[in-house]
Enzyme design. Structure first.
Site, PDB file in Angstrom:
ATOM      1  N   THR A 369       0.870  -1.172   0.000  1.00 43.61           N
ATOM      2  CA  THR A 369       0.000   0.000   0.000  1.00 43.61           C
ATOM      3  C   THR A 369       0.909   1.225   0.000  1.00 43.61           C
ATOM      4  OG1 THR A 369      -1.740  -1.200   1.152  1.00 43.61           O
ATOM      5  CG2 THR A 369      -1.864   1.180   1.360  1.00 43.61           C
ATOM      6  N   GLU A 408      -7.371  -7.316  -3.534  1.00 44.40           N
ATOM      7  CA  GLU A 408      -8.107  -6.894  -2.335  1.00 44.40           C
ATOM      8  C   GLU A 408      -9.203  -7.881  -1.929  1.00 44.40           C
ATOM      9  OE1 GLU A 408      -7.120  -4.439  -0.552  1.00 44.40           O
ATOM     10  OE2 GLU A 408      -6.243  -2.918  -1.866  1.00 44.40           O
ATOM     11  N   SER A 440     -11.087  -2.377   5.094  1.00 43.87           N
ATOM     12  CA  SER A 440      -9.694  -1.946   4.988  1.00 43.87           C
ATOM     13  C   SER A 440      -9.165  -1.492   6.355  1.00 43.87           C
ATOM     14  CB  SER A 440      -9.629  -0.770   4.004  1.00 43.87           C
ATOM     15  OG  SER A 440      -8.357  -0.171   4.027  1.00 43.87           O
TER      16      SER A 440
HETATM   17  N1  GLY Z   1      -5.329  -3.849   1.670  1.00 41.74           N
HETATM   18  C1  GLY Z   1      -4.979  -3.431   2.970  1.00 41.74           C
HETATM   19  C2  GLY Z   1      -6.032  -2.626   3.611  1.00 41.74           C
HETATM   20  O1  GLY Z   1      -6.823  -2.003   2.920  1.00 41.74           O
HETATM   21  O2  GLY Z   1      -6.114  -2.581   4.805  1.00 41.74           O
END
Ligand code: GLY
Length: 559
Positions: A369, A408, A440
């Site tokens: 991320t 995701e 998330s």
């Molecule tokens: N893909 C990591 C999050 O959104 O927490």
């Protein structure tokens, strides 16, 4: 791009900014992002007369090109905005959505067990991207330049290429087996199926073309027409379940941010579909009953851990996509509820997590991320955390698009109580449903006191929330961005029942004493996170910016 051309480009940028400021055309700005070229893209747009929201479009798109391990057009993200002139504060939810053909059991075998890696690698792991729609929305509603102008630096980087970093090479090394499975994806990122040599130049002409389509046609440049056809066909050919209907249906949503306070600091953060703001505020509410500055350092760390444990427990039970489920936000953020949880914390003993719920084995933590922070001297701000989930996402780009897809789908609870790649467990609140956003942990955040305004956030999977928490506790001590981004980190997320810590975070004495209190402890293999933070002193108008020393980012303030 050679070192010399980089240097000349930077001098030109400096001169442009200087002229724009002397002429009064641009405000002074602070930007911190995970890659120097992305930070410079933000300043380029400011120098051209853009505002911080245009700069945010430029930085987001540039990161999609120069930091493909972390985010991209094939992913999603959140942009937390503050517009000074009318005090608008809003949260753009550009999180990916499950395809309409998705269903609760799609990652389970016939006996109801999770099929390893199916939600992580390849086309089925990819949800419908939100980042392109987010860029269009941000530019059209809040920017003052055209989308094409704000995307120009990213298109240039994708066309001309850039020198890859050692960090990029290391992450390729960890994902080479997945990336080389698809011929087209391998040809973009690998060299004959291996990690390219140091200082290689990465050019992405197909991605440049996709960005151009977006620049020319806006939303339709990605979600309709030629690019959309290639995306849908590529995904379906590789075993995925996307349809044109999915792309037609995708919309970003503007949501009211989560707000709270801690020791006189106003905190503004991410609402669901992220768990970030609620878990962060719940933890701080629990901690607000302790005087952390006066408590012995070991007990301080113990209490922070116990507060995290309880808030992450609620994450697992109650949080998911608010468009699909009812979230008891008011209860979770009430001070009475926090006081109740606080009363269960003992100073002399850890509470085993299985007293809250059944125990789970441990899994690896991803660290991908990306985050960037921007503020100008007039107090316009953007905190953005963007993602394709784990490094290089699904490891798959549909042919001729250059768009590396997210994985995701793994952020859903594929099975109640089963862990995802971050070791997070979830319940029905976060089960898969068509068109639903997966929960998330991304936590783009603003902090405000009568004297200071801060913008911060970081990548790091489930650890994002605890990193932002530690940053806020450091801000509360009066420290500055350099300190928040650098402080050694520790983390507890309810399950697995363990304090994970960076080597520098705990002394041997602290490790021994925390063990005596009943904590399990585990040192992380390497340091984690890549926090990007900026600050405005409201009284002096001084801007500061810092980029996590663990990463290769760049923090810069207008000359
Ligand atoms: N893909 C990591 C999050 O959104 O927490």
């Amino acid at each position: 791009m050679t070192k010399l051309t980089r240097y000349i480009a930077f001098i030109n940028l400096f001169a442009l900014l200087w002229t724009a400021q002397v002429n009064g055309d641009s405000p002074r700005v602070a930007v911190a992002s995970a890659h120097p070229l992305a930070t410079e893209a933000g300043f380029e747009i400011i120098a051209k007369g853009g505002n911080v929201f245009d700069a945010a479009v430029a930085v987001s798109a540039a990161l999609a090109v120069v930091e493909p391990a972390g985010s991209g057009l094939g992913g999603g993200g959140y942009w937390l905005l503050h517009r000074a002139k009318d005090h608008v504060e809003t949260f753009i939810d550009g999180r990916e959505k499950a395809p309409l053909a998705a269903h609760k059991a799609m990652f389970l075998d016939k006996s109801g067990k999770v099929i390893p890696n199916l939600s992580l690698n390849g086309a089925l792991a990819a949800a419908i991207p939100g980042l392109p729609a987010g860029l269009v929305h941000l530019s059209e509603k809040y920017g003052q330049l055209t989308l094409a102008e704000s995307l120009a630096p990213a298109i240039r980087y994708a066309t001309n290429g850039f020198t890859i970093t050692e960090r990029h090479r290391r992450m390729l090394g960890s994902n080479v087996e997945v990336l080389k499975k698809d011929r087209y994806t391998s040809a973009i990122f690998l060299s004959h199926g291996s990690v390219p040599k140091s200082f290689s130049i990465l050019k992405q002409p197909d991605l440049a073309n996709t960005l151009k389509q977006l620049a020319e046609s806006g939303r339709d440049g990605f979600y309709d027409g030629e690019v959309a056809d290639k995306l849908v066909n590529g995904v379906r050919k590789a075993g995925g379940i996307w349809s044109q209907e999915d792309l037609d249906a995708y919309q970003v949503v503007e949501r009211k941010p989560i707000k709270g306070s801690y020791q006189g600091i106003t905190i503004t953060s991410a609402p669901p579909s992220s768990s970030g703001g609620i878990v962060l505020l719940e933890t701080l509410n629990i901690l607000s009953g302790f005087d952390l500055q006066k408590i012995d350092e070991i007990i301080r760390k113990h209490l922070i851990t116990e507060a995290m444990r309880r808030a992450y427990h609620d994450r697992a039970l109650y949080l998911g996509d608010a468009d699909f489920i009812d979230i008891p936000t008011q209860q979770l953020l009430s001070l009475d509820y926090a006081a109740g949880l606080r009363s269960t914390i003992r100073h002399d003993k850890a509470l085993p997590s299985n007293y809250l719920s059944g125990d789970m084995p441990e899994q690896n933590q991803g660290t991908q991320t990306t985050h960037f922070s921007i503020i100008d001297e007039d107090d316009n701000r953007v905190a953005a955390t963007l993602s394709i989930n784990t490094a290089f996402g699904a490891g798959f780009a549909p042919e001729a698009t250059g768009v590396l897809l997210n994985n995701e789908m793994d952020d859903f609870a594929s099975l109640e109580g089963a862990m995802n790649v971050y070791g997070l467990v979830g319940a029905a609140a976060n089960s898969i449903a068509p068109g639903k956003r997966m929960l998330s942990s991304m936590t783009p955040t603003f902090l405000e006191t009568p004297e200071r305004i801060a913008v911060l956030g970081t990548p790091g999977g489930s650890r994002i929330i605890s990193m932002v928490l530690l940053g806020i506790l450091d801000f509360a001590k009066g420290n500055n961005p350099d300190s928040w981004v650098s402080i050694p980190r520790f983390h507890h997320q309810f399950m697995p029942d363990v304090i994970e810590y960076e080597k520098a975070a705990l002394s041997q004495d602290e490790i021994t004493k925390l063990s005596t209190l009943g904590h399990q402890l585990k040192e992380t293999k390497r340091n984690y996170g890549d926090m990007q933070a900026v600050q405005l002193n409201k009284l002096t108008k001084k801007l500061t910016a810092s980029s996590d020393p663990r990463g290769v980012g760049k923090a810069w303030v207008s000359p």
